[in-house]
Design a protein around this motif. Sequence first.
Motif, PDB file in Angstrom:
ATOM      1  N   LEU A   1      -6.213  15.475  37.322  1.00  0.00           N
ATOM      2  CA  LEU A   1      -6.461  16.907  37.321  1.00  0.00           C
ATOM      3  C   LEU A   1      -5.478  17.579  38.261  1.00  0.00           C
ATOM      4  N   GLU A   2      -4.884  18.638  37.791  1.00  0.00           N
ATOM      5  CA  GLU A   2      -4.027  19.480  38.631  1.00  0.00           C
ATOM      6  C   GLU A   2      -4.462  20.922  38.409  1.00  0.00           C
ATOM      7  N   TYR A   3      -3.982  21.787  39.282  1.00  0.00           N
ATOM      8  CA  TYR A   3      -4.264  23.211  39.117  1.00  0.00           C
ATOM      9  C   TYR A   3      -2.973  23.926  38.757  1.00  0.00           C
ATOM     10  N   LYS A   4      -3.036  24.726  37.713  1.00  0.00           N
ATOM     11  CA  LYS A   4      -1.860  25.485  37.291  1.00  0.00           C
ATOM     12  C   LYS A   4      -1.608  26.613  38.289  1.00  0.00           C
ATOM     13  N   SER A   5      -0.469  27.281  38.162  1.00  0.00           N
ATOM     14  CA  SER A   5      -0.112  28.354  39.097  1.00  0.00           C
ATOM     15  C   SER A   5      -1.107  29.514  39.046  1.00  0.00           C
ATOM     16  N   ASN A   6      -1.812  29.660  37.921  1.00  0.00           N
ATOM     17  CA  ASN A   6      -2.803  30.729  37.808  1.00  0.00           C
ATOM     18  C   ASN A   6      -4.173  30.308  38.321  1.00  0.00           C
ATOM     19  N   GLY A   7      -4.275  29.087  38.861  1.00  0.00           N
ATOM     20  CA  GLY A   7      -5.526  28.601  39.422  1.00  0.00           C
ATOM     21  C   GLY A   7      -6.416  27.874  38.437  1.00  0.00           C
ATOM     22  N   TYR A   8      -5.977  27.763  37.196  1.00  0.00           N
ATOM     23  CA  TYR A   8      -6.784  27.098  36.173  1.00  0.00           C
ATOM     24  C   TYR A   8      -6.728  25.587  36.370  1.00  0.00           C
ATOM     25  N   PRO A   9      -7.896  24.917  36.393  1.00  0.00           N
ATOM     26  CA  PRO A   9      -7.872  23.460  36.432  1.00  0.00           C
ATOM     27  C   PRO A   9      -7.330  22.924  35.107  1.00  0.00           C
ATOM     28  N   TRP A  10      -6.505  21.880  35.207  1.00  0.00           N
ATOM     29  CA  TRP A  10      -5.815  21.336  34.038  1.00  0.00           C
ATOM     30  C   TRP A  10      -5.988  19.828  34.028  1.00  0.00           C
ATOM     31  N   LEU A  11      -6.626  19.308  32.974  1.00  0.00           N
ATOM     32  CA  LEU A  11      -6.684  17.864  32.774  1.00  0.00           C
ATOM     33  C   LEU A  11      -5.353  17.452  32.173  1.00  0.00           C
ATOM     34  N   VAL A  12      -4.564  16.755  32.949  1.00  0.00           N
ATOM     35  CA  VAL A  12      -3.165  16.487  32.621  1.00  0.00           C
ATOM     36  C   VAL A  12      -3.018  15.687  31.325  1.00  0.00           C
TER      37      VAL A  12
ATOM     38  N   GLU B   1      -5.061  15.039  28.943  1.00  0.00           N
ATOM     39  CA  GLU B   1      -5.685  15.662  27.782  1.00  0.00           C
ATOM     40  C   GLU B   1      -5.012  16.986  27.438  1.00  0.00           C
ATOM     41  N   ASP B   2      -4.211  17.501  28.382  1.00  0.00           N
ATOM     42  CA  ASP B   2      -3.505  18.781  28.249  1.00  0.00           C
ATOM     43  C   ASP B   2      -4.457  19.920  27.890  1.00  0.00           C
ATOM     44  N   ILE B   3      -5.537  20.024  28.680  1.00  0.00           N
ATOM     45  CA  ILE B   3      -6.532  21.085  28.497  1.00  0.00           C
ATOM     46  C   ILE B   3      -6.687  21.821  29.821  1.00  0.00           C
ATOM     47  N   SER B   4      -6.653  23.153  29.744  1.00  0.00           N
ATOM     48  CA  SER B   4      -6.898  23.993  30.920  1.00  0.00           C
ATOM     49  C   SER B   4      -8.207  24.740  30.737  1.00  0.00           C
ATOM     50  N   PHE B   5      -8.785  25.175  31.835  1.00  0.00           N
ATOM     51  CA  PHE B   5     -10.073  25.849  31.807  1.00  0.00           C
ATOM     52  C   PHE B   5     -10.040  27.091  32.680  1.00  0.00           C
ATOM     53  N   VAL B   6     -10.797  28.092  32.291  1.00  0.00           N
ATOM     54  CA  VAL B   6     -10.959  29.295  33.102  1.00  0.00           C
ATOM     55  C   VAL B   6     -11.883  28.925  34.258  1.00  0.00           C
ATOM     56  N   PRO B   7     -11.404  29.062  35.495  1.00  0.00           N
ATOM     57  CA  PRO B   7     -12.172  28.564  36.641  1.00  0.00           C
ATOM     58  C   PRO B   7     -13.576  29.163  36.770  1.00  0.00           C
ATOM     59  N   GLU B   8     -13.742  30.424  36.377  1.00  0.00           N
ATOM     60  CA  GLU B   8     -15.049  31.074  36.501  1.00  0.00           C
ATOM     61  C   GLU B   8     -16.060  30.552  35.480  1.00  0.00           C
ATOM     62  N   GLN B   9     -15.596  29.797  34.499  1.00  0.00           N
ATOM     63  CA  GLN B   9     -16.485  29.338  33.431  1.00  0.00           C
ATOM     64  C   GLN B   9     -16.841  27.853  33.520  1.00  0.00           C
ATOM     65  N   VAL B  10     -16.253  27.153  34.476  1.00  0.00           N
ATOM     66  CA  VAL B  10     -16.494  25.708  34.565  1.00  0.00           C
ATOM     67  C   VAL B  10     -16.683  25.270  36.015  1.00  0.00           C
TER      68      VAL B  10
ATOM     69  N   MET C   1     -11.475  10.121  38.726  1.00  0.00           N
ATOM     70  CA  MET C   1     -11.929  10.633  37.455  1.00  0.00           C
ATOM     71  C   MET C   1     -12.528  12.015  37.708  1.00  0.00           C
ATOM     72  N   PHE C   2     -12.280  12.912  36.756  1.00  0.00           N
ATOM     73  CA  PHE C   2     -12.774  14.285  36.878  1.00  0.00           C
ATOM     74  C   PHE C   2     -13.626  14.641  35.670  1.00  0.00           C
ATOM     75  N   VAL C   3     -14.721  15.325  35.937  1.00  0.00           N
ATOM     76  CA  VAL C   3     -15.627  15.784  34.889  1.00  0.00           C
ATOM     77  C   VAL C   3     -15.667  17.302  34.958  1.00  0.00           C
ATOM     78  N   ILE C   4     -15.528  17.935  33.794  1.00  0.00           N
ATOM     79  CA  ILE C   4     -15.598  19.392  33.702  1.00  0.00           C
ATOM     80  C   ILE C   4     -16.904  19.748  33.003  1.00  0.00           C
ATOM     81  N   THR C   5     -17.690  20.613  33.630  1.00  0.00           N
ATOM     82  CA  THR C   5     -18.947  21.054  33.031  1.00  0.00           C
ATOM     83  C   THR C   5     -18.940  22.570  32.880  1.00  0.00           C
ATOM     84  N   ASN C   6     -19.765  23.053  31.947  1.00  0.00           N
ATOM     85  CA  ASN C   6     -19.889  24.501  31.765  1.00  0.00           C
ATOM     86  C   ASN C   6     -21.016  25.032  32.645  1.00  0.00           C
TER      87      ASN C   6
END
Length: 105
Positions: free
Chosen positions: A18-29, A31-40, A1-6
Amino acid sequence: MFVITNANNVVIAYGRMLEYKSNGYPWLVNEDISFVPEQVAVHEIESMPQGIAEIKFCYTAESGFYENPDWKEPTDNPYNLTDEQYRVIKDRVIDEIRQEVANVD
């Protein structure tokens, strides 16, 4: 299980895969949500306790889950009026609807 925090440790999302997209963004598969790595922050945990809700809880590896001190229960008053202002407006609208219904032939 993965938790994303701000940046304030507030839980903003969680999921099982959780996987990482080619641009390095973490992606909750799922839920189909990606996040900017510097913000989470991404946390891998054993399991999600019952009752944990996004925004309502915070998480750190050291403290685990804890209630967000800035959390406020949502109210029926989404306009941030005083209770009295909200009640007056609500009562007026109800009265207007009753009058309209009474005037329908």
